[in-house]
Design an enzyme around this catalytic site. Structure first.
Site, PDB file in Angstrom:
ATOM      1  N   ARG A 102       0.790  -1.039  -0.064  1.00 27.99           N
ATOM      2  CA  ARG A 102      -0.124  -0.027   0.054  1.00 27.99           C
ATOM      3  C   ARG A 102       0.926   1.264   0.005  1.00 27.99           C
ATOM      4  NH1 ARG A 102      -2.765  -3.389   3.547  1.00 27.99           N
ATOM      5  NH2 ARG A 102      -4.596  -4.137   2.797  1.00 27.99           N
TER       6      ARG A 102
ATOM      7  N   LYS B  41       3.620  11.876 -10.563  1.00 31.28           N
ATOM      8  CA  LYS B  41       2.757  10.991 -11.552  1.00 31.28           C
ATOM      9  C   LYS B  41       3.447   9.772 -11.678  1.00 31.28           C
ATOM     10  CE  LYS B  41      -0.167  14.301 -14.100  1.00 31.28           C
ATOM     11  NZ  LYS B  41      -0.405  14.508 -15.447  1.00 31.28           N
TER      12      LYS B  41
ATOM     13  N   GLU C 173      11.409  18.848 -24.413  1.00 29.42           N
ATOM     14  CA  GLU C 173      10.482  19.114 -23.296  1.00 29.42           C
ATOM     15  C   GLU C 173      11.041  20.076 -22.336  1.00 29.42           C
ATOM     16  OE1 GLU C 173       7.054  17.424 -21.705  1.00 29.42           O
ATOM     17  OE2 GLU C 173       8.078  15.827 -22.555  1.00 29.42           O
TER      18      GLU C 173
ATOM     19  N   LYS D  89       8.567  23.514 -13.085  1.00 31.01           N
ATOM     20  CA  LYS D  89       7.660  22.173 -13.090  1.00 31.01           C
ATOM     21  C   LYS D  89       7.277  22.266 -11.441  1.00 31.01           C
ATOM     22  CE  LYS D  89       5.868  17.702 -13.531  1.00 31.01           C
ATOM     23  NZ  LYS D  89       5.823  16.664 -14.166  1.00 31.01           N
TER      24      LYS D  89
ATOM     25  N   GLU E  99      -3.499  17.923 -10.640  1.00 29.80           N
ATOM     26  CA  GLU E  99      -3.981  18.280 -11.865  1.00 29.80           C
ATOM     27  C   GLU E  99      -5.491  18.679 -11.899  1.00 29.80           C
ATOM     28  OE1 GLU E  99      -1.895  16.398 -15.258  1.00 29.80           O
ATOM     29  OE2 GLU E  99      -3.432  17.499 -16.848  1.00 29.80           O
TER      30      GLU E  99
ATOM     31  N   ARG F  69      -2.066  22.712 -13.703  1.00 26.75           N
ATOM     32  CA  ARG F  69      -0.994  21.870 -14.084  1.00 26.75           C
ATOM     33  C   ARG F  69      -1.179  21.367 -15.528  1.00 26.75           C
ATOM     34  NH1 ARG F  69       1.258  16.701 -10.455  1.00 26.75           N
ATOM     35  NH2 ARG F  69       2.532  15.838 -12.172  1.00 26.75           N
TER      36      ARG F  69
ATOM     37  N   ASN G 174       0.851  20.484 -20.416  1.00 24.55           N
ATOM     38  CA  ASN G 174       0.620  19.710 -21.669  1.00 24.55           C
ATOM     39  C   ASN G 174       0.676  20.540 -22.999  1.00 24.55           C
ATOM     40  OD1 ASN G 174      -0.022  17.494 -20.083  1.00 24.55           O
ATOM     41  ND2 ASN G 174      -2.044  18.108 -19.733  1.00 24.55           N
TER      42      ASN G 174
ATOM     43  N   HIS H  69       1.220  18.959 -26.047  1.00 25.89           N
ATOM     44  CA  HIS H  69       1.046  17.265 -25.894  1.00 25.89           C
ATOM     45  C   HIS H  69      -0.254  16.655 -26.681  1.00 25.89           C
ATOM     46  CE1 HIS H  69       4.010  17.610 -23.238  1.00 25.89           C
ATOM     47  NE2 HIS H  69       4.162  16.603 -22.862  1.00 25.89           N
TER      48      HIS H  69
ATOM     49  N   HIS I 120       0.846  13.680 -28.520  1.00 27.94           N
ATOM     50  CA  HIS I 120       0.013  12.180 -28.026  1.00 27.94           C
ATOM     51  C   HIS I 120      -0.430  11.711 -29.424  1.00 27.94           C
ATOM     52  CE1 HIS I 120       0.037  13.199 -23.678  1.00 27.94           C
ATOM     53  NE2 HIS I 120       1.046  12.638 -23.890  1.00 27.94           N
TER      54      HIS I 120
ATOM     55  N   HIS J 208       8.972  10.558 -27.690  1.00 27.03           N
ATOM     56  CA  HIS J 208       8.050  11.501 -26.949  1.00 27.03           C
ATOM     57  C   HIS J 208       8.384  13.014 -27.102  1.00 27.03           C
ATOM     58  CE1 HIS J 208       5.049  13.192 -24.334  1.00 27.03           C
ATOM     59  NE2 HIS J 208       5.930  13.819 -23.263  1.00 27.03           N
TER      60      HIS J 208
HETATM   61  N1  LIG Z   1       5.313  11.010 -14.831  1.00 28.49           N
HETATM   62  C1  LIG Z   1       5.330  12.071 -15.449  1.00 28.49           C
HETATM   63  O1  LIG Z   1       4.889  13.156 -15.191  1.00 28.49           O
HETATM   64  C2  LIG Z   1       5.777  12.147 -16.899  1.00 28.49           C
HETATM   65  C3  LIG Z   1       6.308  13.061 -17.620  1.00 28.49           C
HETATM   66  C4  LIG Z   1       6.636  12.948 -19.048  1.00 28.49           C
HETATM   67  C5  LIG Z   1       7.055  11.644 -19.432  1.00 28.49           C
HETATM   68  N2  LIG Z   1       6.803  10.669 -18.804  1.00 28.49           N
HETATM   69  C6  LIG Z   1       6.968   9.298 -19.164  1.00 28.49           C
HETATM   70  O2  LIG Z   1       8.538   9.298 -19.547  1.00 28.49           O
HETATM   71  C7  LIG Z   1       8.876   8.145 -20.317  1.00 28.49           C
HETATM   72  C8  LIG Z   1       9.842   8.708 -21.460  1.00 28.49           C
HETATM   73  O3  LIG Z   1      10.966   9.133 -20.616  1.00 28.49           O
HETATM   74  P1  LIG Z   1      12.343   9.115 -21.199  1.00 28.49           P
HETATM   75  O4  LIG Z   1      12.436   9.814 -22.628  1.00 28.49           O
HETATM   76  O5  LIG Z   1      13.274   9.466 -20.217  1.00 28.49           O
HETATM   77  O6  LIG Z   1      12.457   7.653 -21.801  1.00 28.49           O
HETATM   78  P2  LIG Z   1      13.197   6.398 -21.374  1.00 28.49           P
HETATM   79  O7  LIG Z   1      13.149   6.093 -19.997  1.00 28.49           O
HETATM   80  O8  LIG Z   1      12.732   5.217 -22.170  1.00 28.49           O
HETATM   81  O9  LIG Z   1      14.663   6.994 -21.723  1.00 28.49           O
HETATM   82  C9  LIG Z   1      15.091   6.912 -23.189  1.00 28.49           C
HETATM   83  C10 LIG Z   1      16.114   5.980 -23.840  1.00 28.49           C
HETATM   84  O10 LIG Z   1      17.351   6.434 -23.262  1.00 28.49           O
HETATM   85  C11 LIG Z   1      18.097   5.332 -22.458  1.00 28.49           C
HETATM   86  N3  LIG Z   1      18.889   5.814 -21.387  1.00 28.49           N
HETATM   87  C12 LIG Z   1      18.223   6.561 -20.273  1.00 28.49           C
HETATM   88  N4  LIG Z   1      19.241   7.162 -19.607  1.00 28.49           N
HETATM   89  C13 LIG Z   1      20.411   6.751 -20.229  1.00 28.49           C
HETATM   90  C14 LIG Z   1      21.617   7.205 -20.009  1.00 28.49           C
HETATM   91  N5  LIG Z   1      22.064   7.941 -18.866  1.00 28.49           N
HETATM   92  N6  LIG Z   1      22.670   6.730 -20.761  1.00 28.49           N
HETATM   93  C15 LIG Z   1      22.247   6.046 -22.011  1.00 28.49           C
HETATM   94  N7  LIG Z   1      20.995   5.489 -22.405  1.00 28.49           N
HETATM   95  C16 LIG Z   1      20.013   6.152 -21.404  1.00 28.49           C
HETATM   96  C17 LIG Z   1      16.992   4.414 -21.913  1.00 28.49           C
HETATM   97  O11 LIG Z   1      17.414   3.080 -21.950  1.00 28.49           O
HETATM   98  C18 LIG Z   1      15.985   4.564 -23.237  1.00 28.49           C
HETATM   99  O12 LIG Z   1      16.417   3.727 -24.164  1.00 28.49           O
HETATM  100  C19 LIG Z   1       7.450   8.057 -21.066  1.00 28.49           C
HETATM  101  O13 LIG Z   1       6.852   6.708 -20.561  1.00 28.49           O
HETATM  102  C20 LIG Z   1       6.498   9.025 -20.535  1.00 28.49           C
HETATM  103  O14 LIG Z   1       5.104   8.546 -20.370  1.00 28.49           O
HETATM  104  C21 LIG Z   1       6.249  10.644 -17.489  1.00 28.49           C
HETATM  105 ZN   LIG Z   2       5.720  15.229 -22.267  1.00 31.69          ZN
END
Ligand SMILES: NC(=O)c1ccc[n+]([C@@H]2O[C@H](COP(=O)([O-])OP(=O)(O)OC[C@H]3O[C@@H](n4cnc5c(N)ncnc54)[C@H](O)[C@@H]3O)[C@@H](O)[C@H]2O)c1
Ligand SMILES: [Zn+2]
Length: 364
Positions: free
Chosen positions: A123, A144, A186, A228, A238, A242, A246, A249, A253, A266
């Protein structure tokens, strides 16, 4: 090292940003009352593990923490219930208890997955974000957490704030260039919504940023996290403000969904989406110079600013209509009023969006 606080009453937590700071992870954990008495689980992906896992484990173990780890395959498909179940299994086998902590070492995929595991295990236990991508300035702050369902992204999740965000710029040096550029899209979004001065600074320091120069990167991530954190502090769940995060987005998306997840990153999809939002804003009488500034900067970062021709306009429109922001024939969009200022506009019509989407394909 720079420090920020996400101000959420008793759920407040620090964001620490600096070169090499993960080497002192045990000190930062104990400052947050996370002690070696219970086992700690590190969740990461195979790319990040190959570069950074052993060093982080060694630092933790040198400080007396008992660690175990779980390594997922890199990529969005790991944000799944199946992986969540595996993490829970590993946590149970390793004897994690209610005082244990999960450390998310990775980008947004790992952060969302490990964070949701922490939110649901027994939990809810504490978790720590050690972000390793530029995009993770966004995902690691704000609580999130989620996994994906086969039918939709991020629909199984929770709000669960971390205890600490430990952002070590040294870990980002191994990022592939394409992830660097998409991550910066971003980052610049934060400036475009709330901080014109930051956009100008960013534009002036672009070469150093793309070269991942540590002090410049530290400043860029600090300001992006600050923006942020400010928004999240005012609207944790949100209910209103918040939503401005977006920007780009809604179209973004839809493009991600139509291209197939992983085809467009993304950050790349929202880069195109931010240009689209600026053009939509012109439909409401705003200056074309907002579009020009936005497009030029994103192009210089090396992000796409047009929609790939092969993506079908009908399919994009269909994906947009599925978006939860569609109500009574009108779409809700975050639109720029100027650089550093946005509005939540609920009056956008389908026809206007279609015109913009078509235009973004022609420009290629
Ligand atoms: N929770 C939130 O508020 C929020 C906000 C924005 C995005 N997201 C989520 O984040 C995700 C995208 O995040 P991302 O772009 O970080 O993607 P990711 O975590 O997939 O990382 C991108 C790529 O980089 C590689 N990588 C990461 N760090 C590395 C490093 N230091 N050296 C070499 N390779 C590395 C990973 O293995 C992957 O292949 C999506 O799932 C999205 O929904 C969440
Ligand atoms: Zn985003």
């Amino acid at each position: 090292m720079r420090k920020l606080t996400v101000d959420l009453g008793e759920r407040s937590y620090p964001i620490l940003i600096g070169q090499g700071i993960s080497e002192q992870i045990t000190r930062h954990l104990s400052d947050r009352g996370i002690l070696p008495s219970s086992p700690l689980l590190i969740v990461t992906d195979d790319n990040v593990a190959s570069f950074h896992l052993q060093k982080l484990k060694a630092a933790l173990e040198a400080g007396g923490y008992r660690t175990c780890d779980f390594i997922v395959s890199a990529g969005e498909t790991s944000k799944s219930l199946a992986m969540l179940e595996e993490i829970i299994r590993v946590a149970l086998e390793a004897g994690l208890d209610r005082n244990s902590v999960i450390v998310a070492l990775g980008g947004g995929v790992v952060g969302d997955l490990a964070g949701f595991a922490a939110a649901s295990y027994m939990r809810g236990i504490r978790f720590v974000q050690v972000p390793t991508t530029i995009l993770a300035h966004d995902s690691s702050v704000g609580g999130k957490v989620a996994v994906n369902h086969r039918l939709a992204k991020n629909v199984i999740g929770a709000f669960h704030q971390p205890e600490l965000v430990l952002y070590d710029t040294a870990l980002l040096q191994t990022l592939p260039p394409r992830d660097v550029r998409a991550g910066f899209a971003e980052v610049i979004k934060e400036g475009l919504i709330l901080d014109k001065e930051y956009v100008e600074w960013f534009s002036d320091h672009l070469d150093a940023l793309l070269a991942l120069d540590p002090p410049t990167l530290e400043k860029a991530l600090f300001e992006a996290c600050r923006i942020k954190a400010e928004v999240v502090s005012q609207d944790e769940r949100e209910n209103g403000l918040r939503e401005i995060l977006n920007l780009g987005h809604t179209i973004g998306h839809a493009l991600e969904a139509v291209a197939g997840y992983g085809t467009l990153l993304h950050g790349e999809a929202i880069s195109i989406g931010m240009v689209g939002a600026a053009q939509l804003s012109e439909e409401f009488g705003r200056s074309q110079s907002i579009t020009d500034t936005t497009r030029d900067l994103l192009k210089r970062i090396g992000c796409p600013v047009t929609i790939p021709r092969e993506l079908d306009t009908d399919a994009i429109m269909e994906a947009l209509m599925h978006d939860k922001k569609f109500r009574e024939g009108k779409l809700t969009f975050i639109l720029p009023l100027d650089i550093g200022r946005v509005e939540i506009n609920k009056q956008v019509t389908k026809e206007q969006v279609r015109r913009i989407v078509d235009g973004l394909k022609q420009e290629e």
